[in-house]
Enzyme design. Structure first.
Site, PDB file in Angstrom:
ATOM      1  N   ASP A  87       0.866  -1.173   0.000  1.00 23.87           N
ATOM      2  CA  ASP A  87       0.000   0.000   0.000  1.00 23.87           C
ATOM      3  C   ASP A  87       0.902   1.221   0.000  1.00 23.87           C
ATOM      4  OD1 ASP A  87      -2.302  -1.530   0.075  1.00 23.87           O
ATOM      5  OD2 ASP A  87      -2.451  -1.473   2.251  1.00 23.87           O
TER       6      ASP A  87
ATOM      7  N   ASP B 293      -6.856  -1.530  -4.636  1.00 25.01           N
ATOM      8  CA  ASP B 293      -7.926  -1.297  -3.661  1.00 25.01           C
ATOM      9  C   ASP B 293      -8.923  -0.277  -4.199  1.00 25.01           C
ATOM     10  OD1 ASP B 293      -6.525  -2.983  -1.950  1.00 25.01           O
ATOM     11  OD2 ASP B 293      -5.576  -1.324  -0.866  1.00 25.01           O
TER      12      ASP B 293
END
Length: 129
Positions: free
Chosen positions: A83, A97
């Site tokens: 991330d 995502d």
């Protein structure tokens, strides 16, 4: 773990996420991999059965599948998902995502639109066949 300030609350921040959204189930990588694989299979079956239900459906399913497969490949290859997009008020996330969230939103809209277009005026849902 390093971070680079981009603009305002937005930073590029390297985070290794072994869990799912918000770091849930961080120590259960094999469970997350299994559940993701099952969800991908279910989406493929769903699309094969109802892909023509609404013109928005292929785009929505494509976004969800693309994001899910991308995260699954990273989990299988690395054991985690990287991330990197970070807002001060939200946990770090990645583009996959984002695609999943946008795809789920479009799925919801396509279901609502398909339901409205197939509903007969003046009839209850129970009386439709």
């Amino acid at each position: 773990g390093g971070a680079v300030d981009v603009a305002g609350p937005f930073t590029i921040h390297h985070v290794r996420n072994t869990g799912i959204a918000f770091g849930l189930f961080a120590d259960s990588t094999s469970v997350v991999i299994g559940l993701t694989a099952i969800a991908i299979g279910a989406l493929v079956v769903f699309f094969a059965r109802s892909g023509r239900r609404h013109p928005l459906l292929p785009v929505a399913v494509g976004l969800v599948l693309g994001g899910s497969v991308s995260n699954l490949v990273d989990r299988l290859r690395l054991g985690y998902v990287t991330d990197f997009l970070d807002l001060d008020y939200w946990p770090a996330f990645n583009l996959a995502d984002t695609f999943i969230v946008v795809g789920v939103g479009l799925l919801f809209l396509s279901f609502v639109a398909a339901d409205r277009s197939s509903a007969a005026v003046g009839t209850s849902p129970l009386s439709r066949s």
